[in-house]
Scaffold this motif. Sequence first.
Motif, PDB file in Angstrom:
ATOM      1  N   LYS A 257      17.098   6.255 -28.731  1.00 27.22           N
ATOM      2  CA  LYS A 257      16.806   4.829 -28.896  1.00 27.22           C
ATOM      3  C   LYS A 257      17.843   4.144 -29.779  1.00 27.22           C
ATOM      4  N   ALA A 258      18.449   4.918 -30.693  1.00 27.63           N
ATOM      5  CA  ALA A 258      19.460   4.369 -31.588  1.00 27.63           C
ATOM      6  C   ALA A 258      20.846   4.321 -30.939  1.00 27.63           C
ATOM      7  N   GLY A 259      20.930   4.777 -29.679  1.00 26.78           N
ATOM      8  CA  GLY A 259      22.189   4.664 -28.952  1.00 26.78           C
ATOM      9  C   GLY A 259      22.911   5.958 -28.650  1.00 26.78           C
ATOM     10  N   LYS A 260      22.360   7.094 -29.061  1.00 27.48           N
ATOM     11  CA  LYS A 260      23.008   8.382 -28.798  1.00 27.48           C
ATOM     12  C   LYS A 260      22.553   8.887 -27.430  1.00 27.48           C
ATOM     13  N   THR A 261      23.202   8.421 -26.393  1.00 26.88           N
ATOM     14  CA  THR A 261      22.714   8.647 -25.028  1.00 26.88           C
ATOM     15  C   THR A 261      22.941  10.071 -24.524  1.00 26.88           C
ATOM     16  N   ASP A 262      23.795  10.852 -25.206  1.00 22.73           N
ATOM     17  CA  ASP A 262      24.040  12.221 -24.751  1.00 22.73           C
ATOM     18  C   ASP A 262      23.144  13.244 -25.443  1.00 22.73           C
ATOM     19  N   VAL A 263      22.119  12.771 -26.140  1.00 20.53           N
ATOM     20  CA  VAL A 263      21.313  13.660 -26.974  1.00 20.53           C
ATOM     21  C   VAL A 263      20.593  14.735 -26.155  1.00 20.53           C
ATOM     22  N   TYR A 264      20.136  14.402 -24.946  1.00 23.29           N
ATOM     23  CA  TYR A 264      19.393  15.381 -24.145  1.00 23.29           C
ATOM     24  C   TYR A 264      20.314  16.470 -23.614  1.00 23.29           C
ATOM     25  N   ASP A 278       8.946  11.964 -25.231  1.00 23.02           N
ATOM     26  CA  ASP A 278       8.153  10.749 -25.044  1.00 23.02           C
ATOM     27  C   ASP A 278       8.821   9.806 -24.053  1.00 23.02           C
ATOM     28  N   LEU A 279      10.069  10.105 -23.705  1.00 27.00           N
ATOM     29  CA  LEU A 279      10.874   9.221 -22.857  1.00 27.00           C
ATOM     30  C   LEU A 279      11.355   9.972 -21.613  1.00 27.00           C
ATOM     31  N   PRO A 280      10.460  10.441 -20.754  1.00 25.94           N
ATOM     32  CA  PRO A 280      10.885  11.298 -19.643  1.00 25.94           C
ATOM     33  C   PRO A 280      11.832  10.615 -18.659  1.00 25.94           C
ATOM     34  N   ILE A 281      11.649   9.329 -18.416  1.00 29.72           N
ATOM     35  CA  ILE A 281      12.514   8.638 -17.452  1.00 29.72           C
ATOM     36  C   ILE A 281      13.932   8.552 -18.007  1.00 29.72           C
ATOM     37  N   GLN A 282      14.060   8.183 -19.274  1.00 34.31           N
ATOM     38  CA  GLN A 282      15.378   8.109 -19.903  1.00 34.31           C
ATOM     39  C   GLN A 282      15.992   9.499 -20.054  1.00 34.31           C
ATOM     40  N   ALA A 283      15.168  10.475 -20.453  1.00 32.39           N
ATOM     41  CA  ALA A 283      15.677  11.839 -20.625  1.00 32.39           C
ATOM     42  C   ALA A 283      16.174  12.407 -19.302  1.00 32.39           C
ATOM     43  N   ASN A 284      15.468  12.118 -18.226  1.00 33.77           N
ATOM     44  CA  ASN A 284      15.898  12.572 -16.906  1.00 33.77           C
ATOM     45  C   ASN A 284      17.279  12.020 -16.567  1.00 33.77           C
ATOM     46  N   GLN A 285      17.488  10.745 -16.841  1.00 39.42           N
ATOM     47  CA  GLN A 285      18.800  10.156 -16.577  1.00 39.42           C
ATOM     48  C   GLN A 285      19.871  10.795 -17.451  1.00 39.42           C
ATOM     49  N   GLY A 286      19.517  11.046 -18.719  1.00 42.50           N
ATOM     50  CA  GLY A 286      20.492  11.594 -19.646  1.00 42.50           C
ATOM     51  C   GLY A 286      20.894  13.022 -19.347  1.00 42.50           C
ATOM     52  N   MET A 287      19.982  13.810 -18.777  1.00 42.48           N
ATOM     53  CA  MET A 287      20.274  15.219 -18.550  1.00 42.48           C
ATOM     54  C   MET A 287      20.815  15.514 -17.143  1.00 42.48           C
ATOM     55  N   GLN A 288      20.965  14.491 -16.297  1.00 42.29           N
ATOM     56  CA  GLN A 288      21.412  14.716 -14.931  1.00 42.29           C
ATOM     57  C   GLN A 288      22.715  15.515 -14.820  1.00 42.29           C
ATOM     58  N   PRO A 289      23.713  15.275 -15.691  1.00 45.61           N
ATOM     59  CA  PRO A 289      24.937  16.087 -15.571  1.00 45.61           C
ATOM     60  C   PRO A 289      24.717  17.578 -15.794  1.00 45.61           C
ATOM     61  N   MET A 290      23.565  17.946 -16.380  1.00 37.09           N
ATOM     62  CA  MET A 290      23.280  19.347 -16.660  1.00 37.09           C
ATOM     63  C   MET A 290      22.440  20.017 -15.565  1.00 37.09           C
ATOM     64  N   ILE A 291      22.057  19.269 -14.539  1.00 38.71           N
ATOM     65  CA  ILE A 291      21.239  19.824 -13.454  1.00 38.71           C
ATOM     66  C   ILE A 291      22.153  20.478 -12.419  1.00 38.71           C
ATOM     67  N   PRO A 292      22.064  21.780 -12.220  1.00 42.09           N
ATOM     68  CA  PRO A 292      22.942  22.433 -11.237  1.00 42.09           C
ATOM     69  C   PRO A 292      22.529  22.097  -9.806  1.00 42.09           C
TER      70      PRO A 292
END
Length: 302
Positions: A257-264, A278-292
């Motif tokens: 929320k503070a702007g660190k978008t690569d945290v996941y 608590d933020l599954p929609i945002q976390a899903n977007q953030g972790m997409q590069p890690m999904i094989p």
Amino acid sequence: MKQLLSLVLVGLCVTGFAQKKLHKLAIPTVAKAQEFWHYTPQHRPFLSAHRGGTRPGFPENCLETFEHTLEHTYATFEIDPRLTKDSVIVLLHDATLNRTSNGTGKLRDYTWQEVQQFRLKDSEGKLTDFRIPTLDDAIEWARGKTVLILDYKDVPFDKTLEIIRKHQAEAFVMVTVHTAKDAQYYHQRNPDILFESFIHTEKALHEYEAAGIPWKQVMAYIGSQTIPEHPALIEELHQRGVMAMVAAGPVYDKEYKAGKTDVYQTILKAGADLIETDLPIQANQGMQPMIPKKSDKNAFFK
């Protein structure tokens, strides 16, 4: 024909969920559940939505919120069963109604019939038209869609065992246990029960091993912040085929929320397999590069 159409429309209104396209976890049997939770090097990281993934317009511990989350991402759901005055199990995090609904006072002071009059508040405290659900309804909603993880509040272990057995839900309802002794109590009474186990240290890991809890039925919650001791603990868990979960809510969701978008991505790079957020929609977007693209778990993600 008119009568048939009327029945169809009524059915849609009752379910409220019939037309939506969801990200589903296909886990039909206990054997498949054990396969799904078994860590492999070709695993696929995913999310657990804390209390369902509340957001503006969508309250915590609410079926409509769960449905909304699955419209955007695959997720399991950490939820909070509690007892009403007449021993109906409903979903509510707090012992009192004030924060999350327009009710007041302790949940335990109200019968289920009385609880049904209250409406739930969203993440901003705004009143919605959504109601407090029963655990029975949540389990039947989750069947064929996801996994429910039952946190421990005030529902006795035996009553939890009873409701899982009643719904034959061992494949997709997991119980949270804080100690190996608690896991042993469940396992002795139902050997198919799955666990989210608090394993913050190697000492706790060895306690579960000594208690005879099968690792194929365990997912390990290792804490809310990555620490120097985690790599060794995660390695021990992975050697036993156990996934490791970090809870992002206390620290990492706030950093996002503070702007660190690569945290996941940072959490996953530290070795975690599963992120509770608590933020599954945002976390899903953030972790997409890690999904094989290729994973031996892909067949479970529909």
